[in-house]
Motif scaffolding. Structure first.
Motif, PDB file in Angstrom:
ATOM      1  N   GLY A 168      -7.131   2.887   4.129  1.00 33.96           N
ATOM      2  CA  GLY A 168      -8.159   3.873   4.417  1.00 33.96           C
ATOM      3  C   GLY A 168      -7.641   5.184   4.955  1.00 33.96           C
ATOM      4  N   GLY A 169      -6.844   5.914   4.161  1.00 34.26           N
ATOM      5  CA  GLY A 169      -6.482   7.275   4.524  1.00 34.26           C
ATOM      6  C   GLY A 169      -5.408   7.413   5.569  1.00 34.26           C
ATOM      7  N   LYS A 170      -4.602   6.383   5.793  1.00 32.43           N
ATOM      8  CA  LYS A 170      -3.551   6.456   6.797  1.00 32.43           C
ATOM      9  C   LYS A 170      -2.165   6.538   6.186  1.00 32.43           C
ATOM     10  N   HIS A 171      -2.092   6.737   4.875  1.00 29.88           N
ATOM     11  CA  HIS A 171      -0.807   6.739   4.202  1.00 29.88           C
ATOM     12  C   HIS A 171      -0.682   7.937   3.284  1.00 29.88           C
ATOM     13  N   THR A 172       0.539   8.223   2.933  1.00 32.19           N
ATOM     14  CA  THR A 172       0.808   9.232   1.919  1.00 32.19           C
ATOM     15  C   THR A 172       1.111   8.550   0.593  1.00 32.19           C
TER      16      THR A 172
END
Length: 373
Positions: A36-40
């Motif tokens: 949920g949006g915590k990685h590249t």
């Protein structure tokens, strides 16, 4: 420092340090693996192949020498894929397009290899000043080059790995809207996979750990972001007296709770008569969370040249549905067609009421074009 340390003791100490470092790295990957949006480099997890998308997304464990399955499950890269070419393209949302091109070769003594070039283009954006005057356009894109390797250790076991080099480039407006600024990043990642194949060829099981890696250089100096590490397990079975294949996947082995509560849009339900809050029982919560890990699909072959496919992704349905009109969100479908030396696949996956992406795949054996003696 003790100058009397022997060479053997020094080597032994370094081995301990290396082992401890590897253990800490793997522990960090496992404990910090969140969604949920915590990685590249999240584009690495986008489903590209039409066949995979039609059966719910993620990956497949079908052992039928399909080159398009090798990118997500390298343990299924086989010698039979020699000189095959696969092209995949996805017409995504809001002008976003992505896809890949893959080619496979076999080297008898060391295994089968597959090279893949993957891209995503985020479309064009208007560059405007604070008064609303359009000054031009800008865009952003990301790329990955993957070298995959697969080898059958025994008739029942196969292993494989993908090595990825990643490049990401984003353009944005500065806070004053007066100029464009760029941010680039390089990274590397590895996928490892192993598969068990039954002796009768009717059952396959695969275990995969993907996107184990890091940024070589971040978008900003001194700042790095984690990659979207994930562990998955999948099984497939082919019915003995019916040309039907079934696939079942369990995603995110590293994380149990996949639910998310949006503070701006809470999912709390109230009884329309009493006004009391509706709560789920422990069994309902367990079942809901378990099903968020599950992806299932089926493929029926007709007359050996046409494949009809259907998939269901419960987690996608729960995350993307609109309560007032759930529709077919979470379902996917597609078909495949084999004509002489070509295979064509098309699929469509319902993500949201706003629309559904279209997936296209073309596969061919280049050896079929060579002139026979």
């Amino acid at each position: 420092m003790d100058l009397n340390i022997t060479k053997a003791e020094l080597v032994k100490r370094y081995r301990r340090k290396i082992f401890l470092s590897l253990f800490l790295i793997l522990s960090t990957l496992a404990t910090h693996a969140q969604i949920g949006g915590k990685h590249t480099y999240e584009f690495l997890n986008l489903t590209t192949e039409a066949r995979v998308a039609a059966l719910g997304g993620d990956f497949l464990t079908f052992d039928d020498n399909d080159i398009n399955l090798g990118l997500t499950n390298p343990s299924l890269i086989t010698p039979e894929m020699q000189n095959y070419l696969g092209l995949n393209f996805v017409n995504y949302f809001a002008g976003i397009n992505y896809g890949n091109a893959m080619y496979s070769m076999d080297f008898e003594k060391i295994g089968s290899f597959m090279g893949t070039l993957q891209f995503i283009h985020y479309g064009k954006f208007d560059w405007a000043n604070d008064a609303g005057a359009v000054l031009g356009e800008f865009s952003s894109s990301e790329y990955a080059m993957t070298i995959g390797w697969g080898r059958r250790l025994t008739p029942l076991f196969a292993i494989g790995a993908n090595y990825k080099l990643i490049y990401s480039h984003f353009q944005t407006q500065d806070n004053t809207f007066s100029y464009l600024q760029s941010a680039t990043s390089f990274g590397m990642a590895v996928d490892v996979a192993g598969s068990y194949l039954s002796e009768n060829g009717l059952f396959v099981a695969s275990l995969i750990a993907k996107n184990i890696g890091f940024q070589l250089s971040g978008y900003y100096a001194g700042h790095s972001e984690p990659l979207p590490f994930e562990m998955q397990i999948g099984v497939s079975t082919r019915l003995k007296h019916l040309p039907l294949k079934l696939s079942f996947l369990y995603n995110h082995l590293e994380k149990w709770d996949l639910t998310y509560e949006d503070p701006a849009n809470p999912s709390t339900e109230y009884d329309p008569i009493t006004g009391e809050t509706k709560t789920q029982s422990d069994i309902e919560k367990f079942a809901d969370n378990f099903m968020r890990h599950i992806v299932m699909g089926g493929e029926l072959t007709i007359a050996k040249i046409v494949d009809v496919r259907l998939g269901y992704n419960y987690g996608r349905r729960q995350e993307m549905k609109v309560e007032s009109k759930i529709s077919t969100v979470g379902f996917s479908w597609g078909f495949g067609l084999r004509i002489k030396n070509f295979s064509f696949s098309y699929s469509r996956a319902a993500y949201h009421l706003a629309g559904s992406p279209n997936y296209f795949t073309v596969t061919t054996n280049l050896s079929g074009f060579s002139r026979k003696n």
